[in-house]
Design a protein around this motif. Structure first.
Motif, PDB file in Angstrom:
ATOM      1  N   ILE A  72       0.845  -1.192   0.000  1.00  0.00           N
ATOM      2  CA  ILE A  72       0.000   0.000   0.000  1.00  0.00           C
ATOM      3  C   ILE A  72       0.882   1.245   0.000  1.00  0.00           C
ATOM      4  O   ILE A  72       1.818   1.345   0.789  1.00  0.00           O
ATOM      5  CB  ILE A  72      -0.918   0.048   1.250  1.00  0.00           C
ATOM      6  CG1 ILE A  72      -1.830  -1.168   1.315  1.00  0.00           C
ATOM      7  CG2 ILE A  72      -1.720   1.347   1.297  1.00  0.00           C
ATOM      8  CD1 ILE A  72      -2.913  -1.201   0.265  1.00  0.00           C
ATOM      9  N   VAL A  73       0.581   2.179  -0.892  1.00  0.00           N
ATOM     10  CA  VAL A  73       1.161   3.522  -0.840  1.00  0.00           C
ATOM     11  C   VAL A  73       0.072   4.421  -0.293  1.00  0.00           C
ATOM     12  O   VAL A  73      -1.040   4.465  -0.839  1.00  0.00           O
ATOM     13  CB  VAL A  73       1.616   4.002  -2.231  1.00  0.00           C
ATOM     14  CG1 VAL A  73       2.093   5.447  -2.164  1.00  0.00           C
ATOM     15  CG2 VAL A  73       2.706   3.094  -2.775  1.00  0.00           C
ATOM     16  N   SER A  74       0.365   5.130   0.804  1.00  0.00           N
ATOM     17  CA  SER A  74      -0.689   5.925   1.451  1.00  0.00           C
ATOM     18  C   SER A  74      -1.159   7.077   0.579  1.00  0.00           C
ATOM     19  O   SER A  74      -2.322   7.454   0.640  1.00  0.00           O
ATOM     20  CB  SER A  74      -0.232   6.422   2.820  1.00  0.00           C
ATOM     21  OG  SER A  74       0.873   7.284   2.699  1.00  0.00           O
ATOM     22  N   GLY A  75      -0.291   7.659  -0.228  1.00  0.00           N
ATOM     23  CA  GLY A  75      -0.716   8.642  -1.217  1.00  0.00           C
ATOM     24  C   GLY A  75      -1.001  10.045  -0.738  1.00  0.00           C
ATOM     25  O   GLY A  75      -1.390  10.885  -1.524  1.00  0.00           O
ATOM     26  N   GLY A  76      -0.865  10.315   0.558  1.00  0.00           N
ATOM     27  CA  GLY A  76      -1.142  11.667   1.047  1.00  0.00           C
ATOM     28  C   GLY A  76      -2.552  12.103   0.718  1.00  0.00           C
ATOM     29  O   GLY A  76      -3.513  11.378   0.967  1.00  0.00           O
ATOM     30  N   THR A  77      -2.693  13.261   0.102  1.00  0.00           N
ATOM     31  CA  THR A  77      -4.024  13.768  -0.255  1.00  0.00           C
ATOM     32  C   THR A  77      -4.566  13.165  -1.547  1.00  0.00           C
ATOM     33  O   THR A  77      -5.694  13.460  -1.943  1.00  0.00           O
ATOM     34  CB  THR A  77      -4.008  15.302  -0.388  1.00  0.00           C
ATOM     35  OG1 THR A  77      -3.061  15.661  -1.388  1.00  0.00           O
ATOM     36  CG2 THR A  77      -3.665  15.963   0.935  1.00  0.00           C
ATOM     37  N   GLN A  78      -3.800  12.322  -2.203  1.00  0.00           N
ATOM     38  CA  GLN A  78      -4.249  11.700  -3.457  1.00  0.00           C
ATOM     39  C   GLN A  78      -4.931  10.348  -3.249  1.00  0.00           C
ATOM     40  O   GLN A  78      -5.394   9.736  -4.199  1.00  0.00           O
ATOM     41  CB  GLN A  78      -3.070  11.518  -4.409  1.00  0.00           C
ATOM     42  CG  GLN A  78      -2.450  12.821  -4.833  1.00  0.00           C
ATOM     43  CD  GLN A  78      -3.434  13.678  -5.607  1.00  0.00           C
ATOM     44  OE1 GLN A  78      -4.018  13.221  -6.582  1.00  0.00           O
ATOM     45  NE2 GLN A  78      -3.633  14.909  -5.169  1.00  0.00           N
ATOM     46  N   GLY A  79      -4.972   9.844  -2.030  1.00  0.00           N
ATOM     47  CA  GLY A  79      -5.627   8.567  -1.753  1.00  0.00           C
ATOM     48  C   GLY A  79      -4.666   7.395  -1.849  1.00  0.00           C
ATOM     49  O   GLY A  79      -3.542   7.513  -2.315  1.00  0.00           O
ATOM     50  N   LEU A  80      -5.125   6.238  -1.413  1.00  0.00           N
ATOM     51  CA  LEU A  80      -4.252   5.062  -1.352  1.00  0.00           C
ATOM     52  C   LEU A  80      -4.185   4.331  -2.687  1.00  0.00           C
ATOM     53  O   LEU A  80      -5.105   4.358  -3.484  1.00  0.00           O
ATOM     54  CB  LEU A  80      -4.687   4.105  -0.247  1.00  0.00           C
ATOM     55  CG  LEU A  80      -5.991   3.340  -0.416  1.00  0.00           C
ATOM     56  CD1 LEU A  80      -5.747   2.009  -1.114  1.00  0.00           C
ATOM     57  CD2 LEU A  80      -6.620   3.110   0.940  1.00  0.00           C
ATOM     58  N   THR A  81      -3.040   3.677  -2.908  1.00  0.00           N
ATOM     59  CA  THR A  81      -2.843   2.829  -4.077  1.00  0.00           C
ATOM     60  C   THR A  81      -2.398   1.460  -3.594  1.00  0.00           C
ATOM     61  O   THR A  81      -1.521   1.358  -2.733  1.00  0.00           O
ATOM     62  CB  THR A  81      -1.812   3.441  -5.047  1.00  0.00           C
ATOM     63  OG1 THR A  81      -2.308   4.702  -5.503  1.00  0.00           O
ATOM     64  CG2 THR A  81      -1.566   2.546  -6.238  1.00  0.00           C
ATOM     65  N   HIS A  82      -3.015   0.412  -4.138  1.00  0.00           N
ATOM     66  CA  HIS A  82      -2.747  -0.969  -3.730  1.00  0.00           C
ATOM     67  C   HIS A  82      -2.065  -1.725  -4.863  1.00  0.00           C
ATOM     68  O   HIS A  82      -2.515  -1.680  -6.003  1.00  0.00           O
ATOM     69  CB  HIS A  82      -4.062  -1.664  -3.361  1.00  0.00           C
ATOM     70  CG  HIS A  82      -3.921  -3.123  -3.110  1.00  0.00           C
ATOM     71  ND1 HIS A  82      -4.551  -4.067  -3.886  1.00  0.00           N
ATOM     72  CD2 HIS A  82      -3.212  -3.814  -2.181  1.00  0.00           C
ATOM     73  CE1 HIS A  82      -4.259  -5.270  -3.433  1.00  0.00           C
ATOM     74  NE2 HIS A  82      -3.443  -5.143  -2.408  1.00  0.00           N
ATOM     75  N   PHE A  83      -0.974  -2.393  -4.535  1.00  0.00           N
ATOM     76  CA  PHE A  83      -0.290  -3.291  -5.452  1.00  0.00           C
ATOM     77  C   PHE A  83      -0.252  -4.672  -4.802  1.00  0.00           C
ATOM     78  O   PHE A  83      -0.349  -4.792  -3.576  1.00  0.00           O
ATOM     79  CB  PHE A  83       1.169  -2.870  -5.682  1.00  0.00           C
ATOM     80  CG  PHE A  83       1.328  -1.533  -6.338  1.00  0.00           C
ATOM     81  CD1 PHE A  83       1.408  -1.429  -7.717  1.00  0.00           C
ATOM     82  CD2 PHE A  83       1.418  -0.376  -5.580  1.00  0.00           C
ATOM     83  CE1 PHE A  83       1.569  -0.200  -8.329  1.00  0.00           C
ATOM     84  CE2 PHE A  83       1.578   0.860  -6.181  1.00  0.00           C
ATOM     85  CZ  PHE A  83       1.650   0.945  -7.565  1.00  0.00           C
ATOM     86  N   THR A  84      -0.088  -5.695  -5.604  1.00  0.00           N
ATOM     87  CA  THR A  84       0.210  -7.021  -5.070  1.00  0.00           C
ATOM     88  C   THR A  84       1.610  -7.394  -5.528  1.00  0.00           C
ATOM     89  O   THR A  84       2.156  -6.808  -6.471  1.00  0.00           O
ATOM     90  CB  THR A  84      -0.798  -8.084  -5.572  1.00  0.00           C
ATOM     91  OG1 THR A  84      -0.774  -8.119  -6.986  1.00  0.00           O
ATOM     92  CG2 THR A  84      -2.205  -7.786  -5.066  1.00  0.00           C
ATOM     93  N   TYR A  85       2.205  -8.358  -4.809  1.00  0.00           N
ATOM     94  CA  TYR A  85       3.516  -8.866  -5.215  1.00  0.00           C
ATOM     95  C   TYR A  85       3.583 -10.356  -4.910  1.00  0.00           C
ATOM     96  O   TYR A  85       2.879 -10.866  -4.036  1.00  0.00           O
ATOM     97  CB  TYR A  85       4.663  -8.101  -4.543  1.00  0.00           C
ATOM     98  CG  TYR A  85       4.714  -8.200  -3.039  1.00  0.00           C
ATOM     99  CD1 TYR A  85       5.466  -9.194  -2.405  1.00  0.00           C
ATOM    100  CD2 TYR A  85       4.017  -7.297  -2.239  1.00  0.00           C
ATOM    101  CE1 TYR A  85       5.516  -9.279  -1.021  1.00  0.00           C
ATOM    102  CE2 TYR A  85       4.067  -7.375  -0.856  1.00  0.00           C
ATOM    103  CZ  TYR A  85       4.823  -8.369  -0.253  1.00  0.00           C
ATOM    104  OH  TYR A  85       4.866  -8.445   1.115  1.00  0.00           O
ATOM    105  N   ASN A  86       4.422 -11.037  -5.668  1.00  0.00           N
ATOM    106  CA  ASN A  86       4.618 -12.467  -5.502  1.00  0.00           C
ATOM    107  C   ASN A  86       5.430 -12.688  -4.230  1.00  0.00           C
ATOM    108  O   ASN A  86       6.535 -12.145  -4.097  1.00  0.00           O
ATOM    109  CB  ASN A  86       5.340 -13.026  -6.728  1.00  0.00           C
ATOM    110  CG  ASN A  86       5.521 -14.513  -6.666  1.00  0.00           C
ATOM    111  OD1 ASN A  86       6.205 -15.028  -5.787  1.00  0.00           O
ATOM    112  ND2 ASN A  86       4.919 -15.205  -7.604  1.00  0.00           N
ATOM    113  N   THR A  87       4.919 -13.480  -3.296  1.00  0.00           N
ATOM    114  CA  THR A  87       5.592 -13.681  -2.008  1.00  0.00           C
ATOM    115  C   THR A  87       6.808 -14.599  -2.104  1.00  0.00           C
ATOM    116  O   THR A  87       7.530 -14.760  -1.129  1.00  0.00           O
ATOM    117  CB  THR A  87       4.615 -14.225  -0.950  1.00  0.00           C
ATOM    118  OG1 THR A  87       4.054 -15.447  -1.427  1.00  0.00           O
ATOM    119  CG2 THR A  87       3.515 -13.223  -0.645  1.00  0.00           C
ATOM    120  N   GLU A  88       7.032 -15.198  -3.267  1.00  0.00           N
ATOM    121  CA  GLU A  88       8.236 -16.023  -3.446  1.00  0.00           C
ATOM    122  C   GLU A  88       9.341 -15.282  -4.195  1.00  0.00           C
ATOM    123  O   GLU A  88      10.515 -15.511  -3.933  1.00  0.00           O
ATOM    124  CB  GLU A  88       7.879 -17.315  -4.176  1.00  0.00           C
ATOM    125  CG  GLU A  88       6.990 -18.210  -3.328  1.00  0.00           C
ATOM    126  CD  GLU A  88       6.659 -19.518  -4.023  1.00  0.00           C
ATOM    127  OE1 GLU A  88       7.341 -19.894  -4.992  1.00  0.00           O
ATOM    128  OE2 GLU A  88       5.685 -20.159  -3.576  1.00  0.00           O
TER     129      GLU A  88
END
Length: 142
Positions: free
Chosen positions: A91-107
């Motif tokens: 998660i990138v909190s984004g400040g006043t622009q809102g949050l952005t969610h990414f996924t990543y491979n745990t391996e």
């Protein structure tokens, strides 16, 4: 431990012998805004350059080497943004622009393109974020 050194790169400290080394930033980046390390020693770097960039690295816990996995760009942020990663979610909190969610491979630590880009919540800003569990996020809010 990992420390963001802004334009100097990333400092890694190897705990067994106390040595410190500096890792260069990926090409195109000259500063770091925040760093997160997940439970599998993947290091994620958030930069406010290139319209917002997140880069993933693997960390060799014995010698402190950081190897770049990939970088993704093109999400919004405005002042005071942070990053947190855990269990395949970033998660990138984004400040006043809102949050952005990414996924990543745990391996492998490979980041996937965003599934949620700049989601606005009912607050003025989200200057910081921490993943409490892989599905629970805590924010500070303005």
């Amino acid at each position: 431990a990992i420390a963001a050194l802004d334009s100097a790169g990333l400092a890694t400290r190897v705990l067994p012998n106390g040595s410190t080394m500096t890792q260069s930033l990926p090409i195109g980046l000259s500063s770091v805004a925040d760093v997160s390390i997940d439970e599998n020693d993947f290091v994620f770097v958030f930069s406010t350059q290139l319209s917002g960039t997140v880069c993933g690295f693997t960390l060799d816990a014995e010698n402190g080497d950081l190897d770049e996995v990939n970088c993704l760009s093109g999400f919004g942020f405005a002042p005071f943004s942070g990053v947190s990663a855990l269990g395949g979610n970033l998660i990138v909190s984004g400040g006043t622009q809102g949050l952005t969610h990414f996924t990543y491979n745990t391996e492998s630590g490979m980041l996937s393109p965003t599934s949620t880009n700049n989601l606005k919540l009912a607050v003025v800003g989200l200057p910081d974020v921490v993943m409490v569990t892989p599905t629970t996020i805590a924010f500070s809010a303005d």
